[in-house]
Write a protein that holds these residues in place. Sequence first.
Motif, PDB file in Angstrom:
ATOM      1  N   ALA A 194       0.872  -1.184   0.000  1.00 39.17           N
ATOM      2  CA  ALA A 194       0.000   0.000   0.000  1.00 39.17           C
ATOM      3  C   ALA A 194       0.901   1.223   0.000  1.00 39.17           C
ATOM      4  N   ALA A 195       1.316   1.615  -1.187  1.00 37.30           N
ATOM      5  CA  ALA A 195       2.403   2.586  -1.329  1.00 37.30           C
ATOM      6  C   ALA A 195       2.023   4.021  -0.989  1.00 37.30           C
ATOM      7  N   CYS A 196       0.744   4.309  -0.851  1.00 39.32           N
ATOM      8  CA  CYS A 196       0.360   5.694  -0.555  1.00 39.32           C
ATOM      9  C   CYS A 196      -0.822   5.705   0.411  1.00 39.32           C
ATOM     10  N   GLY A 197      -1.052   6.884   0.987  1.00 35.71           N
ATOM     11  CA  GLY A 197      -2.160   7.038   1.919  1.00 35.71           C
ATOM     12  C   GLY A 197      -1.710   7.053   3.362  1.00 35.71           C
ATOM     13  N   ASP A 198      -2.605   7.565   4.230  1.00 35.92           N
ATOM     14  CA  ASP A 198      -2.303   7.671   5.649  1.00 35.92           C
ATOM     15  C   ASP A 198      -2.251   6.288   6.300  1.00 35.92           C
ATOM     16  N   VAL A 199      -1.353   6.166   7.284  1.00 32.26           N
ATOM     17  CA  VAL A 199      -1.176   4.918   8.020  1.00 32.26           C
ATOM     18  C   VAL A 199      -1.538   5.139   9.482  1.00 32.26           C
ATOM     19  N   VAL A 200      -2.356   4.235  10.010  1.00 29.82           N
ATOM     20  CA  VAL A 200      -2.660   4.238  11.440  1.00 29.82           C
ATOM     21  C   VAL A 200      -2.129   2.939  12.027  1.00 29.82           C
ATOM     22  N   VAL A 201      -1.279   3.070  13.043  1.00 31.14           N
ATOM     23  CA  VAL A 201      -0.732   1.905  13.735  1.00 31.14           C
ATOM     24  C   VAL A 201      -1.485   1.726  15.042  1.00 31.14           C
TER      25      VAL A 201
ATOM     26  N   GLY B  33       5.476  -2.750  20.406  1.00 27.80           N
ATOM     27  CA  GLY B  33       6.793  -2.157  20.142  1.00 27.80           C
ATOM     28  C   GLY B  33       7.182  -2.295  18.685  1.00 27.80           C
ATOM     29  N   ASP B  34       6.888  -3.442  18.080  1.00 22.02           N
ATOM     30  CA  ASP B  34       7.139  -3.606  16.644  1.00 22.02           C
ATOM     31  C   ASP B  34       6.374  -2.547  15.852  1.00 22.02           C
ATOM     32  N   GLY B  35       5.153  -2.270  16.286  1.00 24.33           N
ATOM     33  CA  GLY B  35       4.349  -1.261  15.596  1.00 24.33           C
ATOM     34  C   GLY B  35       4.931   0.133  15.711  1.00 24.33           C
ATOM     35  N   TRP B  36       5.460   0.472  16.901  1.00 24.05           N
ATOM     36  CA  TRP B  36       6.098   1.787  17.085  1.00 24.05           C
ATOM     37  C   TRP B  36       7.319   1.919  16.173  1.00 24.05           C
ATOM     38  N   VAL B  37       8.104   0.846  16.050  1.00 21.03           N
ATOM     39  CA  VAL B  37       9.272   0.894  15.158  1.00 21.03           C
ATOM     40  C   VAL B  37       8.833   1.082  13.713  1.00 21.03           C
ATOM     41  N   ALA B  38       7.806   0.349  13.306  1.00 24.03           N
ATOM     42  CA  ALA B  38       7.306   0.500  11.937  1.00 24.03           C
ATOM     43  C   ALA B  38       6.825   1.922  11.685  1.00 24.03           C
ATOM     44  N   ALA B  39       6.161   2.519  12.682  1.00 22.54           N
ATOM     45  CA  ALA B  39       5.677   3.896  12.533  1.00 22.54           C
ATOM     46  C   ALA B  39       6.839   4.861  12.317  1.00 22.54           C
TER      47      ALA B  39
ATOM     48  N   LEU C 204      -2.127   4.890  17.414  1.00 24.76           N
ATOM     49  CA  LEU C 204      -3.153   4.842  18.449  1.00 24.76           C
ATOM     50  C   LEU C 204      -2.733   3.741  19.418  1.00 24.76           C
ATOM     51  N   SER C 205      -2.396   4.144  20.638  1.00 26.70           N
ATOM     52  CA  SER C 205      -1.806   3.221  21.608  1.00 26.70           C
ATOM     53  C   SER C 205      -2.812   2.849  22.691  1.00 26.70           C
ATOM     54  N   VAL C 206      -2.829   1.582  23.047  1.00 27.83           N
ATOM     55  CA  VAL C 206      -3.705   1.119  24.120  1.00 27.83           C
ATOM     56  C   VAL C 206      -3.281   1.738  25.447  1.00 27.83           C
ATOM     57  N   ARG C 207      -1.986   1.951  25.624  1.00 29.39           N
ATOM     58  CA  ARG C 207      -1.465   2.540  26.855  1.00 29.39           C
ATOM     59  C   ARG C 207      -0.666   3.795  26.553  1.00 29.39           C
ATOM     60  N   ASN C 208      -0.585   4.641  27.556  1.00 24.92           N
ATOM     61  CA  ASN C 208       0.284   5.803  27.444  1.00 24.92           C
ATOM     62  C   ASN C 208       1.723   5.306  27.299  1.00 24.92           C
ATOM     63  N   PRO C 209       2.485   5.855  26.346  1.00 21.18           N
ATOM     64  CA  PRO C 209       3.864   5.387  26.145  1.00 21.18           C
ATOM     65  C   PRO C 209       4.695   5.394  27.422  1.00 21.18           C
TER      66      PRO C 209
ATOM     67  N   GLY D 231       9.072  12.374  15.660  1.00 15.68           N
ATOM     68  CA  GLY D 231       7.952  13.181  15.178  1.00 15.68           C
ATOM     69  C   GLY D 231       6.686  12.419  14.884  1.00 15.68           C
ATOM     70  N   VAL D 232       6.623  11.133  15.224  1.00 16.19           N
ATOM     71  CA  VAL D 232       5.407  10.347  14.991  1.00 16.19           C
ATOM     72  C   VAL D 232       4.295  10.840  15.919  1.00 16.19           C
ATOM     73  N   GLN D 233       3.125  11.142  15.342  1.00 12.94           N
ATOM     74  CA  GLN D 233       1.979  11.556  16.143  1.00 12.94           C
ATOM     75  C   GLN D 233       1.373  10.333  16.828  1.00 12.94           C
ATOM     76  N   TRP D 234       0.796  10.565  18.022  1.00 13.13           N
ATOM     77  CA  TRP D 234       0.199   9.447  18.746  1.00 13.13           C
ATOM     78  C   TRP D 234      -0.941   9.936  19.614  1.00 13.13           C
ATOM     79  N   ARG D 235      -1.778   8.989  20.002  1.00 12.80           N
ATOM     80  CA  ARG D 235      -2.895   9.298  20.879  1.00 12.80           C
ATOM     81  C   ARG D 235      -3.316   8.026  21.596  1.00 12.80           C
TER      82      ARG D 235
END
Length: 522
Positions: free
Chosen positions: A43-50, A59-65, A78-83, A101-105
């Motif tokens: 999926a070479a384009c478009g917004d990504v939500v991890v 943690g694998d997801g944070w690295v990918a982000a 979007l994290s289940v827990r506060n980092p 600079g990765v955005q998170w919530r």
Amino acid sequence: MFRTLTAAQTRAVEEEAVSAGVSLASLMRSAGLQVARVVAEKAACGDVVVLAGPGNNGGDGWVAARDLKAAGRSVKVLSVRNPGELSGIAAEAARDAIASGVQWRVPFGSPAPDELAEAAVIVDALLGTGVSGAPRAPIGAWVDAANAGNAFVVAVDVPTGVDADSGAVPGGAMRADCTVTFAAPKLGLLTYPGAGYVGEMVVADVGTGLLVPVPGVAEVWDSADYAALLPVPALGAHKNSRGRVLVVAGSLAYPGAAILAAKGAMRSGAGYVRLAVPRSVVPIAQCHLLAVPVVGLPEGTDGALSAEAAEEVLSLAENADAVVLGPGLTVAPGAVAAVREVVLRLKVPVVLDADALNALANGTDLVRGLVGPVVMTPHPGELARLLKTSVERVQSDRLSSAGMLAGQMRAVVLKGAGTITSGADRQVINTSGTPALATAGTGDVLSGVIGALLAQGLGPLEAGALGAYLHGRAGEAAAEVLTPVCVTAEDVPGYLPVAVAGLLGAKNTRGKTIDTRALGGR
């Protein structure tokens, strides 16, 4: 070739890698990089939500982000827990991603519908191999929210909610379009119902190696492995040198089973196929088979073999390199008596299918005592009768069930979605096939295919595994032309050449992908 892993075996492989000097943080960085690579490819384009869970899968997801952000993609975690509440290498991965600079919530409850609706890609990094049982709150709601959208979903190691060992889905599970699994396929990703949530499977080496040195694990072969086994006629070949198959099958009630088995053998490289049926079935078979001699055997008033047929079958088998025994014979008393006598005295490799297995349902000691090459091809119901257990128990642990009757020269091909071929110390999970094969008579074709491979010199495990693969690929080819709805057993032999041609032209695809969407019922 891939070897599958359970969750415990995965941990053992990681521990072995760490003891050899590879850090867990390095493994996580490699895993995240592989996920990011697959996202870029698929999926070479478009917004990504991890969607990041609380453990190392998250943690694998944070690295990918972080890696996707570095490549210029718009990424939000979007994290289940506060980092700040994370621990270990997962916490380090989150800090590094945020610093880049990765955005998170951290959503309250489940993610907002608009956050997922706007995503082109969702990375499922919620739960990994160390979790079993239904996803607990709030993760179950996250899974439901992701499944409700239209984004391309990439699962990390296993889709959330799929048991990595059994393939069970006790609650909701993430429906992935692609699953990036590390080191080797997890066993549950190839076992239904879990396999139905995987999509395309990408096996990625993260530093532990793809061919992991874990004994006793099930194998998944690639096209090169199957191609290496495929018998190809020598330049000086003649019909008797290419394998002679005797098919003993059919009854007045089921004449088609015999014809389908013979056609399966004809299309799988055998040089000479002979069909032996009850005498009343001879003219029916002759109308459908032009290149196959049809021999009539003694029969009872019920149109099934009589006990006297055993001696004639054994005489015919003296000129055969393999025998296919069982399709459509029925369990009439005469047929059962003939099967038992033949099995006891037969001296050539044999495929025991359908009613040959049913005839032995109370004689498993006889089966275990066979010393010659044998391939048994039960569906779950037939295996349950042989093992004196329930279909549910067989299906709950297909690998163990398939192995219970296997031996040094005895293979069991447990049919169904993800057909399993078991030998004495090896098991092969087939990834070809389609639900189009879930129709009466396709198993008769498979028995003929395996019989032809046995006649051409393959051992029981190899003949069973290659036969299941070719049968599945033929079903796929038939479904492409005829649709999965309209394929019948009569169609399958005509598409075996497509399956064989694919292997003749196969190139080594080691270390690439397995499309579990091809898995289908038989």
